[in-house]
Design a protein around this motif. Structure first.
Motif, PDB file in Angstrom:
ATOM      1  N   GLY A 226     -65.100  27.923 -14.871  1.00  0.00           N
ATOM      2  CA  GLY A 226     -65.232  27.421 -16.240  1.00  0.00           C
ATOM      3  C   GLY A 226     -66.687  27.043 -16.498  1.00  0.00           C
ATOM      4  O   GLY A 226     -67.602  27.688 -15.975  1.00  0.00           O
ATOM      5  N   GLN A 227     -66.908  25.998 -17.275  1.00  0.00           N
ATOM      6  CA  GLN A 227     -68.255  25.471 -17.549  1.00  0.00           C
ATOM      7  C   GLN A 227     -69.220  26.562 -17.978  1.00  0.00           C
ATOM      8  O   GLN A 227     -70.401  26.544 -17.586  1.00  0.00           O
TER       9      GLN A 227
ATOM     10  N   SER B 151     -67.136  16.770 -12.968  1.00  0.00           N
ATOM     11  CA  SER B 151     -67.136  17.947 -13.837  1.00  0.00           C
ATOM     12  C   SER B 151     -68.016  19.063 -13.272  1.00  0.00           C
ATOM     13  O   SER B 151     -68.110  20.136 -13.858  1.00  0.00           O
TER      14      SER B 151
ATOM     15  N   GLN C  29     -65.879  10.809 -23.955  1.00  0.00           N
ATOM     16  CA  GLN C  29     -65.220  12.111 -23.852  1.00  0.00           C
ATOM     17  C   GLN C  29     -63.875  12.067 -24.577  1.00  0.00           C
ATOM     18  O   GLN C  29     -63.192  11.048 -24.561  1.00  0.00           O
TER      19      GLN C  29
ATOM     20  N   PRO D 209     -65.139  17.782 -19.105  1.00  0.00           N
ATOM     21  CA  PRO D 209     -64.399  17.676 -17.843  1.00  0.00           C
ATOM     22  C   PRO D 209     -63.848  19.042 -17.446  1.00  0.00           C
ATOM     23  O   PRO D 209     -63.604  19.863 -18.330  1.00  0.00           O
ATOM     24  N   VAL D 210     -63.686  19.287 -16.151  1.00  0.00           N
ATOM     25  CA  VAL D 210     -63.006  20.538 -15.752  1.00  0.00           C
ATOM     26  C   VAL D 210     -61.513  20.302 -15.836  1.00  0.00           C
ATOM     27  O   VAL D 210     -61.021  19.262 -15.399  1.00  0.00           O
ATOM     28  N   THR D 211     -60.801  21.266 -16.363  1.00  0.00           N
ATOM     29  CA  THR D 211     -59.346  21.140 -16.472  1.00  0.00           C
ATOM     30  C   THR D 211     -58.706  21.845 -15.283  1.00  0.00           C
ATOM     31  O   THR D 211     -59.317  22.741 -14.686  1.00  0.00           O
ATOM     32  N   PRO D 212     -57.482  21.455 -14.942  1.00  0.00           N
ATOM     33  CA  PRO D 212     -56.776  22.177 -13.877  1.00  0.00           C
ATOM     34  C   PRO D 212     -56.694  23.665 -14.188  1.00  0.00           C
ATOM     35  O   PRO D 212     -56.766  24.501 -13.288  1.00  0.00           O
ATOM     36  N   ALA D 213     -56.600  24.001 -15.494  1.00  0.00           N
ATOM     37  CA  ALA D 213     -56.523  25.417 -15.867  1.00  0.00           C
ATOM     38  C   ALA D 213     -57.819  26.136 -15.482  1.00  0.00           C
ATOM     39  O   ALA D 213     -57.802  27.275 -15.001  1.00  0.00           O
ATOM     40  N   ASP D 214     -58.960  25.452 -15.643  1.00  0.00           N
ATOM     41  CA  ASP D 214     -60.246  26.042 -15.244  1.00  0.00           C
ATOM     42  C   ASP D 214     -60.245  26.327 -13.747  1.00  0.00           C
ATOM     43  O   ASP D 214     -60.672  27.384 -13.291  1.00  0.00           O
TER      44      ASP D 214
END
Ligand SMILES: Nc1ncnc2c1ncn2[C@@H]1O[C@H](COP(=O)(O)OP(=O)(O)O)[C@@H](O)[C@H]1O
Ligand SMILES: [Mg+2]
Length: 504
Positions: free
Chosen positions: A196-197, A222, A355, A390-395
């Motif tokens: 992600g990111q 993150s 956030q 933030p990083v998501t679990p999906a990422d």
């Protein structure tokens, strides 16, 4: 007649030639004195030399022995004066030929058993010997590092004084040491591991391409530190002259192991409790600070607001000029420090404030107070300021991205070659050249004017946008700076809610 040999004194990352003169004179009392503005370590050198001589079975002459370190008005520090002092005395006593002593430049610390132990700064000392046209005598362990100074330099690297005396007598010749390994950037962390990111990674690429300073604001976990560590991998490896330049500083700091140099750009990440001396150098023992160790590489300041305000302030000079001046007791020393600053911070002290979906108990005040700890002049030096979500679990569940460090580094290299032709990295483009090389097209200028009117851009931030837009266009392989480039630059310029307040 007196005897002499040569050594060096370190001033910043440079080694200056020092003439070591020894004179044995009459006198009823045995005296052994060292003059020439040496520090305590240099004064103690007498005891080490005395002990080494007794280990060799040589007694010190029972007359007046004067050692003069010239030029006598420049301060001298360090234990590396032991060996040259011992060599000059050996010449004065007739143990080694005077001409031999005079032809050499020596450095190294003596053990009481007459062993010769390594001291920092072998590379600059060897360079000094080379430019003074003298052969070098260094500790055995420093040989591989000194050998980098070039094939023309004759080097003796004895482990003990006995070996040195035997070499001069011709009974056991010492071989020239070979340079240590040259490490290429092999197992460095890859950008592909960051999931992600995408926009933060894009900002990292822009930072690498134009040499821009970067601030990342985002909640813990993150991936800010993770991305910062991957920046050196995006930068082109050190060129030959840069390698020498950087290695000299690391040598003075005693950080070169077994003489191996690396073409990977330095990455330094001092802890936020770092003192001013640790950051910019100086202190009682003058050593290069983190900012100089990051020369031509990356200085990563994690948890930026937690650093002492004076320490952050001390970085303003190197950010502006690429070098640091440290005042010492009786001199000023200069250290090179042209680093790329990468800073990271949480939006507020407790972590998640500011956030979406993350509540901070102390409300907006927490973020405002925390962010205000970074001064306006500091922020002014940071071209890219981005928010990292933030990083998501999906990422994290995503497959590894197709592109990683190799692909991004190739684009960075291409973007840098356009800049090399102009003579400056975009981050260092002088303001008066900006009009000429980063003039936006009509659409770009309109957008910039709009943003200037609506967001109240200061002259400095206006120029920052132009510099970043120039880099975005270079990554695009595009000569004119267009509206899209200006738009992307504008999106990377404000991450702190109260940046305007902080400046007030
Ligand atoms: N985008 C991401 N992709 C993969 N792993 C991540 C990512 N972000 C964070 N992590 C994991 O979380 C750990 C903490 O990340 P870190 O870079 O230290 O976050 P921060 O510096 O923002 O607090 C990393 O070591 C990594 O294992
Ligand atoms: Mg971190």
């Amino acid at each position: 007649m007196a005897s002499r040999t040569f050594t060096v004194a370190f001033e910043g990352a440079e080694a200056r030639l020092v003439d070591v003169q020894v004179q044995l004179a009459g006198g009823a009392q045995p005296v052994f004195s060292v003059v020439g503005l040496g520090d305590k370590t240099v004064a103690e050198s007498r005891e080490r030399v005395r002990a080494a001589f007794s280990a060799l079975g040589l007694s010190m002459p029972s007359r007046r022995l004067i050692v003069n370190l010239a030029p006598a008005d420049r301060p001298k520090e360090g234990s590396h004066f032991d060996l040259p002092i011992a060599i000059a005395i050996l010449a004065e006593l007739g143990v080694v030929p005077k001409e031999m002593a005079e032809e050499h430049l020596a450095f190294g610390e003596l053990g009481v058993d007459a062993s010769i132990n390594p001291t920092p700064g072998a590379l600059p000392a060897a360079m000094a010997a080379s430019s003074a046209g003298r052969a070098l005598i260094c500790p055995e362990a420093s040989g591989p590092e000194a050998a980098w100074a070039g094939g023309d330099l004759a080097i003796l690297a004895p482990a003990t004084i006995i070996q040195l005396i035997n070499h001069f007598k011709g009974t056991q010749l010492l071989a020239r040491p070979v340079p240590g390994e040259l490490l290429d950037a092999a197992d460095q962390p890859d950008l592909r591991q960051v999931k992600g990111q995408e926009s933060a990674k894009r900002a990292l690429e822009i930072a690498a391409a134009g040499g821009h300073n970067l601030l990342m604001v985002g909640p813990p976990g993150s991936g800010k530190s993770m991305m910062a560590e991957r920046l050196p991998g995006l930068l082109p490896p050190l060129a030959a002259d840069e390698l020498l330049d950087v290695s000299m500083i690391h040598s003075v700091a005693g950080l070169i192991e077994r003489g191996s140099l690396t073409r990977h750009r330095p990455f330094r990440s001092p802890h936020h409790s770092a003192s001013m001396a640790a950051m910019v150098g100086g202190g009682t023992k003058a050593r290069p600070g983190e900012a100089s160790l990051a020369h031509r590489g990356v200085l990563f300041l994690d948890e930026l607001p937690e650093f002492h305000p004076q320490v952050l302030d001390s970085l303003r000079q190197p950010l502006e000029t690429g070098s640091i001046t440290v005042a010492r007791a009786n001199a000023h020393v200069n250290y090179p420090a042209r680093f790329q600053l990468i800073a990271a911070m949480n939006p507020c002290r407790c972590g998640g404030g500011g956030q979406d979906g993350v509540a901070c108990k102390r409300g907006p005040r927490c973020a405002i107070d925390y962010q205000a700890r970074i001064s306006g002049p500091m922020l002014d030096r940071i071209d890219l300021q981005i928010t990292v979500p933030p990083v998501t679990p999906a990422d994290l569940a995503l497959p590894a991205p197709r592109e990683g460090t190799t692909e991004a580094a190739a684009r960075v290299l291409a973007a840098r070659s356009a800049q090399l032709e102009r003579g400056f990295l975009n981050a260092q483009l002088p303001t008066d050249r900006l009009d000429h090389v980063a003039e936006p097209d009509r659409g770009g200028q309109e957008l910039l004017n709009q943003a200037a009117a609506m967001q109240g851009l200061t002259a400095r931030s206006y120029h920052r946008v132009l510099r970043v837009a120039r880099t975005v266009a270079d990554l695009d392989g595009c000569e004119p700076v267009r509206r899209v480039h200006i738009a992307e630059a504008l999106a990377c310029r404000r991450a702190l809610a109260n940046a305007a307040t902080a400046k007030a």
